[in-house]
Design a protein around this motif. Structure first.
Motif, mmCIF file in Angstrom:
data_model
loop_
_atom_site.group_PDB
_atom_site.id
_atom_site.type_symbol
_atom_site.label_atom_id
_atom_site.label_comp_id
_atom_site.label_asym_id
_atom_site.label_seq_id
_atom_site.Cartn_x
_atom_site.Cartn_y
_atom_site.Cartn_z
ATOM 1 N N SER A 356 0.843 -1.199 0.000
ATOM 2 C CA SER A 356 0.000 0.000 0.000
ATOM 3 C C SER A 356 0.878 1.248 0.000
ATOM 4 O O SER A 356 2.106 1.163 0.075
ATOM 5 N N ASP A 357 0.243 2.404 -0.062
ATOM 6 C CA ASP A 357 0.970 3.678 -0.137
ATOM 7 C C ASP A 357 1.791 3.901 1.136
ATOM 8 O O ASP A 357 1.369 3.533 2.235
ATOM 9 N N TYR A 358 2.960 4.506 0.990
ATOM 10 C CA TYR A 358 3.835 4.781 2.134
ATOM 11 C C TYR A 358 4.362 6.206 2.033
ATOM 12 O O TYR A 358 4.474 6.775 0.949
ATOM 13 N N ARG A 359 4.659 6.776 3.198
ATOM 14 C CA ARG A 359 5.088 8.184 3.246
ATOM 15 C C ARG A 359 6.607 8.334 3.217
ATOM 16 O O ARG A 359 7.121 9.304 2.692
ATOM 17 N N ASN A 360 7.305 7.394 3.853
ATOM 18 C CA ASN A 360 8.772 7.494 3.918
ATOM 19 C C ASN A 360 9.387 6.093 3.886
ATOM 20 O O ASN A 360 8.666 5.086 3.843
ATOM 21 N N SER A 361 10.702 6.043 3.941
ATOM 22 C CA SER A 361 11.415 4.756 3.828
ATOM 23 C C SER A 361 11.139 3.847 5.018
ATOM 24 O O SER A 361 11.029 2.626 4.866
ATOM 25 N N LEU A 362 10.989 4.418 6.222
ATOM 26 C CA LEU A 362 10.734 3.608 7.426
ATOM 27 C C LEU A 362 9.366 2.926 7.336
ATOM 28 O O LEU A 362 9.229 1.743 7.677
ATOM 29 N N GLU A 363 8.377 3.671 6.842
ATOM 30 C CA GLU A 363 7.033 3.093 6.686
ATOM 31 C C GLU A 363 7.040 2.008 5.609
ATOM 32 O O GLU A 363 6.384 0.966 5.750
ATOM 33 N N PHE A 364 7.807 2.261 4.526
ATOM 34 C CA PHE A 364 7.919 1.254 3.462
ATOM 35 C C PHE A 364 8.533 -0.035 3.997
ATOM 36 O O PHE A 364 8.036 -1.134 3.731
ATOM 37 N N LEU A 365 9.619 0.090 4.768
ATOM 38 C CA LEU A 365 10.294 -1.094 5.315
ATOM 39 C C LEU A 365 9.416 -1.829 6.323
ATOM 40 O O LEU A 365 9.472 -3.059 6.426
ATOM 41 N N THR A 366 8.583 -1.083 7.075
ATOM 42 C CA THR A 366 7.642 -1.702 8.019
ATOM 43 C C THR A 366 6.619 -2.546 7.264
ATOM 44 O O THR A 366 6.344 -3.693 7.637
ATOM 45 N N LEU A 367 6.077 -1.982 6.181
ATOM 46 C CA LEU A 367 5.105 -2.716 5.343
ATOM 47 C C LEU A 367 5.762 -3.922 4.675
ATOM 48 O O LEU A 367 5.182 -5.006 4.605
ATOM 49 N N PHE A 368 6.987 -3.713 4.199
ATOM 50 C CA PHE A 368 7.753 -4.779 3.522
ATOM 51 C C PHE A 368 8.018 -5.938 4.492
ATOM 52 O O PHE A 368 7.880 -7.110 4.143
ATOM 53 N N ALA A 369 8.417 -5.592 5.733
ATOM 54 C CA ALA A 369 8.724 -6.613 6.746
ATOM 55 C C ALA A 369 7.471 -7.410 7.111
ATOM 56 O O ALA A 369 7.524 -8.642 7.252
ATOM 57 N N LYS A 370 6.346 -6.725 7.273
ATOM 58 C CA LYS A 370 5.093 -7.410 7.632
ATOM 59 C C LYS A 370 4.608 -8.308 6.491
ATOM 60 O O LYS A 370 4.093 -9.402 6.728
ATOM 61 N N LYS A 371 4.819 -7.829 5.259
ATOM 62 C CA LYS A 371 4.402 -8.609 4.084
ATOM 63 C C LYS A 371 5.167 -9.926 3.996
ATOM 64 O O LYS A 371 4.611 -10.969 3.662
ATOM 65 N N HIS A 372 6.470 -9.881 4.327
ATOM 66 C CA HIS A 372 7.317 -11.073 4.213
ATOM 67 C C HIS A 372 7.485 -11.825 5.534
ATOM 68 O O HIS A 372 8.214 -12.822 5.586
ATOM 69 N N GLY A 373 6.861 -11.315 6.595
ATOM 70 C CA GLY A 373 6.909 -12.017 7.887
ATOM 71 C C GLY A 373 8.194 -11.825 8.658
ATOM 72 O O GLY A 373 8.569 -12.674 9.461
ATOM 73 N N TYR A 374 8.883 -10.674 8.445
ATOM 74 C CA TYR A 374 10.109 -10.393 9.197
ATOM 75 C C TYR A 374 9.723 -9.646 10.479
ATOM 76 O O TYR A 374 9.685 -8.403 10.505
ATOM 77 N N LEU A 375 9.395 -10.386 11.528
ATOM 78 C CA LEU A 375 8.906 -9.789 12.775
ATOM 79 C C LEU A 375 9.800 -10.164 13.948
ATOM 80 O O LEU A 375 10.376 -11.247 13.983
ATOM 81 N N GLN A 376 9.853 -9.242 14.933
ATOM 82 C CA GLN A 376 10.583 -9.494 16.170
ATOM 83 C C GLN A 376 9.591 -9.850 17.280
ATOM 84 O O GLN A 376 8.394 -10.016 17.017
ATOM 85 N N LYS A 377 10.063 -9.921 18.514
ATOM 86 C CA LYS A 377 9.184 -10.206 19.651
ATOM 87 C C LYS A 377 8.116 -9.124 19.780
ATOM 88 O O LYS A 377 8.399 -7.938 19.615
#
Length: 447
Positions: A356-377
């Motif tokens: 989905s639409d993102y405002r900055n690089s941090l938001e893009f990486l957050t969406l990217f991580a959730k999409k691919h299942g890269y999650l921490q505790k």
């Protein structure tokens, strides 16, 4: 039985006395609790309720809290390490005067020699820029033909004018371009780049095989693997080099140096031509640290080299893609991703990764991580791992993008006479016929 005078006194007390003591202890603890309550001090640690799910910007708050926690831990660790180092220094100082007095002269000399050797070892660190540059110069000096491997997605960005000039200054050396990863670029774009590049140096099209069997394994499985994931351009390039070697008067085998920026596919080209895993290769940049010779024919020898070290004066996007700053720890991977995203069309990135639409690089990486299942505790997105994967997509052979070919005049170190000299000795008509017959199919198939 022991005599009466040697017997130990018994610790037993009467029940009434024991109960009195217990009562006094209870009263004392009650009194302490009351006083603590009045002062507002309680031993019991309240449990952190955390951020409620209904709270706005929950992810940002959690991320900030995690970063704060990591910073505090890092500061504590630094303090602990500094204290440890200080204690070690003190102990060393205390031991030094006693040891120097008692040690014989021969032992002191041996220690000095060891220290000098260790200094030499640190000076020749294989990951240092000086060592990589010296290895690259060795490859150029040892080679009769130098092949500069270019990424077909951005051939101009992969060229190194300083390297080309260095090869021409050595004299009696031929320079060739190998346009690798042509399966990631439209056919029309490849044709345009060939027309531009062949005005300066001969160009060979190439598509390295992605799955090469280990050199220790042989058999039917190896044959089936190479057939399914075949390489394009290797036979053409091998024939071209063998013909050139046959035409030269020198009896020794033709030495061909493979040079270029990190991750353009130098080691993959050698492995594809050899047909086995002769050199280490992978998505990670800077795997090759020193020169390595590989025989592909009786009269042809390939020399693998470390990647060209990019100058810091280059544009930020070029440094993010071509340099080893992230691997060496000089640049944060998040900063490299931010630089790349600034150069890209946002809509294209959203379509490529289905985000989905993102405002900055941090938001893009957050969406990217959730999409691919890269999650921490706690379900917090692991943005650093997401940034590493994103950068690997761009530097590796996964992302399909291309730069438009532009007509340019000859650089200062090239002249028409030098271009004519570089074209001599190569059967270029046969070269382009065989390349287009072998490689045209794969380009049309993928695009």
């Amino acid at each position: 039985f022991l005599p009466a005078e040697l017997k130990k006194a018994s610790k037993r007390v009467s029940c009434s006395k024991r109960y009195k003591i217990q009562k006094k202890v209870r009263e004392h603890t009650r009194k302490l609790r009351k006083e603590a309550k009045k002062k507002g001090v309680s031993k019991r640690v309240k449990k952190d309720p955390g951020v409620p799910s209904s709270a706005p910007f929950k992810e940002e708050v959690l991320r900030e809290a995690e970063q704060r926690r990591l910073q505090i831990e890092e500061a504590k660790e630094k303090k602990r390490q500094a204290a440890k180092d200080e204690r070690a220094k003190k102990r060393k100082k205390e031991k030094e005067p006693a040891s120097t007095e008692t040690e014989p002269k021969a032992k002191k000399l041996r220690k000095d020699e060891k220290g000098k050797r260790s200094e030499k070892r640190t000076a020749t660190d294989k990951s240092s820029k000086q060592f990589l540059c010296s290895e690259l110069n060795k490859v150029i000096d040892a080679s009769d033909v130098v092949i500069e491997v270019l990424d077909a997605r951005d051939p101009l960005g992969c060229r190194c004018p300083q390297l080309e000039e260095a090869v021409l200054q050595r004299g009696n050396k031929k320079l060739l371009f190998v346009l690798n990863k042509i399966d990631l670029v439209p056919q029309e774009n490849v044709e345009n780049w060939i027309q531009c590049l062949q005005k300066e140096f001969p160009v060979v099209l190439f598509k390295a095989s992605m799955q090469i069997q280990d050199k220790t394994v042989v058999g039917a499985f190896y044959k089936s693997l190479t057939e399914t994931n075949s390489c394009f351009g290797s036979s053409c390039l091998t024939e071209l080099l063998s013909n050139y070697a046959a035409n030269t008067e020198n009896d020794a085998s033709l030495k061909v140096g493979i040079v270029g920026f990190p991750n353009v596919g130098k080691s993959s080209v050698i492995n594809s031509m050899k047909g086995i895993l002769a050199c280490n290769s992978g998505v990670k940049r800077g795997i090759t640290k020193s020169m390595q010779e590989v025989h592909i024919l009786k009269n042809v020898k390939l020399i693998d080299s470390p990647g060209v070290v990019a100058l810091p004066s280059n544009p930020a996007a070029s440094m993010a893609l071509r340099s080893l700053q992230v691997e060496e720890g000089q640049e944060n991977v998040m900063d490299a991703v931010r630089t790349l995203l600034k150069q890209c069309d946002q809509k294209q990135i959203m379509l490529q990764y289905n985000l989905s639409d993102y405002r900055n690089s941090l938001e893009f990486l957050t969406l990217f991580a959730k999409k691919h299942g890269y999650l921490q505790k706690g379900g917090v997105a692991n943005t650093e791992h997401a940034a590493t994967v994103f950068l690997a997509d761009w530097t590796g052979a996964k992302m399909s993008y291309h730069c438009v070919a532009t007509e340019k005049s000859l650089p200062a170190y090239l002249s028409e006479a030098v271009v004519a000299e570089m074209q001599k000795g190569w059967d270029l008509t046969k070269l382009f016929c065989t390349c287009w017959e072998g490689n045209g199919g794969i380009i049309q198939q993928n695009h």
